[in-house]
Design a protein around this motif. Structure first.
Motif, PDB file in Angstrom:
ATOM      1  N   ILE A 104       3.262   5.975  -2.628  1.00  0.00           N
ATOM      2  CA  ILE A 104       4.464   6.731  -3.001  1.00  0.00           C
ATOM      3  C   ILE A 104       4.518   6.869  -4.521  1.00  0.00           C
ATOM      4  O   ILE A 104       4.822   7.940  -5.058  1.00  0.00           O
ATOM      5  CB  ILE A 104       5.730   6.052  -2.448  1.00  0.00           C
ATOM      6  N   TYR A 105       4.212   5.792  -5.213  1.00  0.00           N
ATOM      7  CA  TYR A 105       4.201   5.821  -6.665  1.00  0.00           C
ATOM      8  C   TYR A 105       3.215   6.862  -7.182  1.00  0.00           C
ATOM      9  O   TYR A 105       3.516   7.644  -8.087  1.00  0.00           O
ATOM     10  CB  TYR A 105       3.865   4.412  -7.193  1.00  0.00           C
ATOM     11  N   LEU A 153       3.932  10.241  -9.247  1.00  0.00           N
ATOM     12  CA  LEU A 153       3.265  10.535 -10.525  1.00  0.00           C
ATOM     13  C   LEU A 153       2.612  11.925 -10.505  1.00  0.00           C
ATOM     14  O   LEU A 153       2.716  12.683 -11.463  1.00  0.00           O
ATOM     15  CB  LEU A 153       2.227   9.460 -10.833  1.00  0.00           C
ATOM     16  N   PHE A 154       1.897  12.240  -9.385  1.00  0.00           N
ATOM     17  CA  PHE A 154       1.268  13.563  -9.280  1.00  0.00           C
ATOM     18  C   PHE A 154       2.313  14.663  -9.258  1.00  0.00           C
ATOM     19  O   PHE A 154       2.133  15.721  -9.880  1.00  0.00           O
ATOM     20  CB  PHE A 154       0.360  13.640  -8.048  1.00  0.00           C
ATOM     21  N   ALA A 155       3.414  14.456  -8.563  1.00  0.00           N
ATOM     22  CA  ALA A 155       4.476  15.462  -8.500  1.00  0.00           C
ATOM     23  C   ALA A 155       5.082  15.665  -9.885  1.00  0.00           C
ATOM     24  O   ALA A 155       5.333  16.800 -10.326  1.00  0.00           O
ATOM     25  CB  ALA A 155       5.547  15.042  -7.501  1.00  0.00           C
ATOM     26  N   GLN A 204       0.838  -1.206   0.000  1.00  0.00           N
ATOM     27  CA  GLN A 204       0.000   0.000   0.000  1.00  0.00           C
ATOM     28  C   GLN A 204       0.866   1.247   0.000  1.00  0.00           C
ATOM     29  O   GLN A 204       0.592   2.193  -0.713  1.00  0.00           O
ATOM     30  CB  GLN A 204      -0.900   0.016   1.249  1.00  0.00           C
ATOM     31  N   GLN A 205       1.870   1.250   0.789  1.00  0.00           N
ATOM     32  CA  GLN A 205       2.744   2.420   0.875  1.00  0.00           C
ATOM     33  C   GLN A 205       3.494   2.632  -0.441  1.00  0.00           C
ATOM     34  O   GLN A 205       3.663   3.776  -0.881  1.00  0.00           O
ATOM     35  CB  GLN A 205       3.752   2.242   2.019  1.00  0.00           C
TER      36      GLN A 205
END
Length: 191
Positions: free
Chosen positions: A37-38, A42-44, A32-33
Motif C-alpha cells: 500500500i505504501y 508513493l507511485f500514485a 507485506q500489505q
C-alpha cells in the motif's frame, strides 16, 4: 556462571538454526500489505506530481505561445504600418519629382521667354535707334541718307526686318503717328 568453551560452542550451534530461520522467515502478511500500500501510494503521488508538473508546464507553454502570437501579430501590424508609410512616402516622392519636373519645364519656358524678350528688346532698341535716324534724315531733307538707313531697316539677313519690331501704337497722348506708321509714311515718300 561461566560457561565452558564447549558449552559456548554448542549454544552457538543451537543459535544457527534459529538465526537461519529468522532470516528466512516470511514477514507476516500484514506487513507485506502495508508495504505494498505504501508503494502504491508513493507511485500514485509520483504520478500525480508528474501530471501536475506536465499541466503546469503546458499552461506555461500555452501562455508563452499566446504571448509570442501577440508579439507576432503586433510585429506584423508594425510591418504593415511601415509598408503603408513607405508606400505613402514613395507616392509623395513621385509627386514631388513630378512637381519638380513641371517646375523645371516652367523654368525652361521662362528662360526661353526671357531670352526671346531680350532679343526682342535688342531688336526694338536697334529699330527705334534706326527709326529716329531715318526720321531725322527725312526732316532735314537728306533723302539719300534716308534711303540708306531704310535699306538697313529692311535688311532680312538676320531674320526678320527691323521694321517689324517698331511699335504699332503711339505711346504719347498726342494724335501723332505710331513709330511704325511714321516709318511707313517716310518710306512711301522717299522710295
Amino acid at each position: 556462571m561461566s560457561q565452558t568453551p564447549e558449552q559456548n560452542h554448542s549454544q552457538q550451534e543451537d543459535n544457527i538454526p534459529l538465526q537461519h530461520d529468522a532470516e528466512h522467515e516470511r514477514p507476516p502478511r500484514n506487513k507485506q500489505q502495508s508495504v505494498l500500500i505504501y508503494l502504491v501510494i508513493l507511485f500514485a503521488a509520483a504520478f500525480l506530481l508528474m501530471a501536475l508538473s506536465y499541466f503546469m508546464q503546458r499552461r506555461t507553454s500555452d501562455a508563452t505561445i499566446e504571448g509570442l502570437r501577440g508579439q507576432s501579430v503586433s510585429a506584423m501590424q508594425s510591418v504593415e504600418d511601415i509598408q503603408e508609410e513607405n508606400e505613402t512616402l514613395k507616392q509623395q516622392v513621385a509627386d514631388l519629382e513630378e512637381q519638380l519636373e513641371e517646375a523645371q519645364r516652367e523654368l525652361d519656358g521662362l528662360q526661353t521667354l526671357t531670352e526671346n524678350l531680350t532679343v526682342m528688346q535688342e531688336q526694338l532698341t536697334k529699330a527705334m535707334d534706326l527709326f529716329w535716324q531715318i526720321d531725322e534724315a527725312y526732316v532735314r531733307g537728306r533723302y539719300s541718307l534716308c534711303r540708306t538707313l531704310i535699306a538697313q531697316m529692311e535688311d532680312t539677313t538676320q531674320g526678320s526686318a527691323l521694321k517689324e519690331s517698331l511699335p504699332r501704337e503711339s505711346t504719347t497722348d498726342t494724335d501723332r503717328f505710331s513709330p511704325a506708321d511714321r516709318y511707313q509714311e517716310i518710306y512711301d515718300a522717299v522710295m
